[in-house]
Design an enzyme around this catalytic site. Structure first.
Site, PDB file in Angstrom:
ATOM      1  N   SER A 170      50.914  17.605  12.371  1.00 55.17           N
ATOM      2  CA  SER A 170      49.554  17.768  12.348  1.00 55.17           C
ATOM      3  C   SER A 170      49.161  19.196  12.936  1.00 55.17           C
ATOM      4  CB  SER A 170      48.784  16.552  13.269  1.00 55.17           C
ATOM      5  OG  SER A 170      49.043  15.383  12.609  1.00 55.17           O
TER       6      SER A 170
HETATM    7  N1  SAM Z   1      52.800  12.703  14.914  1.00 59.64           N
HETATM    8  C1  SAM Z   1      53.532  13.585  14.147  1.00 59.64           C
HETATM    9  C2  SAM Z   1      53.945  14.896  14.425  1.00 59.64           C
HETATM   10  O1  SAM Z   1      53.476  14.964  15.942  1.00 59.64           O
HETATM   11  O2  SAM Z   1      54.752  15.402  14.088  1.00 59.64           O
HETATM   12  C3  SAM Z   1      52.902  13.873  12.831  1.00 59.64           C
HETATM   13  C4  SAM Z   1      52.428  12.579  11.897  1.00 59.64           C
HETATM   14  S1  SAM Z   1      52.610  13.063  10.234  1.00 59.64           S
HETATM   15  C5  SAM Z   1      50.803  13.551   9.995  1.00 59.64           C
HETATM   16  C6  SAM Z   1      52.187  11.290   9.830  1.00 59.64           C
HETATM   17  C7  SAM Z   1      53.724  10.561   9.821  1.00 59.64           C
HETATM   18  O3  SAM Z   1      53.547   9.178  10.069  1.00 59.64           O
HETATM   19  C8  SAM Z   1      54.811  11.012   9.020  1.00 59.64           C
HETATM   20  O4  SAM Z   1      55.697  11.429   9.395  1.00 59.64           O
HETATM   21  C9  SAM Z   1      54.885   9.730   8.278  1.00 59.64           C
HETATM   22  O5  SAM Z   1      56.174   9.513   7.459  1.00 59.64           O
HETATM   23  C10 SAM Z   1      54.537   8.500   9.184  1.00 59.64           C
HETATM   24  N2  SAM Z   1      54.029   7.210   8.507  1.00 59.64           N
HETATM   25  C11 SAM Z   1      53.509   7.000   7.407  1.00 59.64           C
HETATM   26  N3  SAM Z   1      53.448   5.616   7.071  1.00 59.64           N
HETATM   27  C12 SAM Z   1      53.950   5.155   8.281  1.00 59.64           C
HETATM   28  C13 SAM Z   1      54.287   3.944   8.487  1.00 59.64           C
HETATM   29  N4  SAM Z   1      53.939   2.880   7.797  1.00 59.64           N
HETATM   30  N5  SAM Z   1      54.922   3.611   9.556  1.00 59.64           N
HETATM   31  C14 SAM Z   1      55.480   4.596  10.482  1.00 59.64           C
HETATM   32  N6  SAM Z   1      55.187   5.764  10.305  1.00 59.64           N
HETATM   33  C15 SAM Z   1      54.720   6.165   9.145  1.00 59.64           C
END
Ligand code: SAM
Length: 213
Positions: A64
């Site tokens: 992000s």
């Molecule tokens: N917090 C992260 C960082 O510091 O890099 C960035 C998050 S990124 C914007 C969103 C993340 O949520 C992605 O890695 C994606 O694979 C994960 N994601 C999406 N759906 C999910 C789910 N149902 N359960 C767990 N993770 C999920």
């Protein structure tokens, strides 16, 4: 992995940029200034890692924008030793911000590749959150309840399971909405049936997806 004076200088500027955009919590700004964001990115991003922008991390996902990380963290009102569940480990950067603030961090990621990459990087850096590969919609019932829950992907609706796993008095920060923009929302759990909801403006996230990948 090299963290040079130049990187540190770029980080200091990034923290000032974020402060100028309205982030007041000094502990959040200190964490941004401390954590080497370029470690979480492919080496081709090293020169631009301290721009206030999201970047790709593989598997179609992103780290992000630092301002968004800071905004969500500030909303979460982190206190030392709180037990926090993060949904969407991604690169692991946000988990490190929470750890720097003294929280006990549980983080769940649905992409196995990202889960493995973050596990290795964070242990090399000496950060020790509890990381899980799984579907964040289901949370982590075995480790519940949590003082705080932070969702870092756009959720079409509030996952029922996550509300159950929040302590009474606890707080959830979640970007709500389908594809496109999401409304940053905080939910305070007042009792098993009462919740106080507040809205904090629009952001753009990758979507929260069902099932593991
Ligand atoms: N917090 C992260 C960082 O510091 O890099 C960035 C998050 S990124 C914007 C969103 C993340 O949520 C992605 O890695 C994606 O694979 C994960 N994601 C999406 N759906 C999910 C789910 N149902 N359960 C767990 N993770 C999920």
């Amino acid at each position: 992995m090299i963290d040079s004076y130049r990187h540190k200088g770029m980080r200091r500027k990034l923290a000032v940029t974020i402060k100028n955009k309205g982030i007041k919590d000094q502990r959040v700004l200190a964490a941004i200034e401390k954590i080497p964001r370029h470690f979480f990115l492919d080496s081709s991003f090293t020169e631009i890692a301290y721009q206030d922008k999201p970047f790709p991390i593989g598997s179609g996902q992103t780290i992000s924008q630092p301002y968004t990380v800071a905004f969500q963290t500030e909303l979460l009102q982190v206190e030392k030793d709180e037990k926090i569940l993060e949904v969407g480990t991604g690169s692991g950067y946000q988990a490190c911000v929470l750890l720097e603030m003294g929280a006990r961090v549980y983080s769940i990621e649905r992409h196995r590749t990202l889960y493995k990459k973050a596990s290795q990087l964070l242990s090399e850096m000496g950060y020790l959150p509890k990381l899980f590969y799984g579907d964040g919609y289901k949370g982590l019932p075995t480790f519940a309840p949590f003082d705080k829950i932070l969702v870092t992907a756009g959720a079409p609706e509030i996952p029922e399971e996550l509300l159950k796993q929040l302590k009474t008095g606890g707080l959830m920060v979640i970007p709500l909405g389908g594809s496109g923009n999401q409304l940053m929302t905080t939910i305070r759990k007042l009792s098993d049936t009462d919740f106080e909801k507040k809205e904090h403006g629009y952001f753009r996230f990758v979507p929260l997806l069902g099932k593991k990948a």
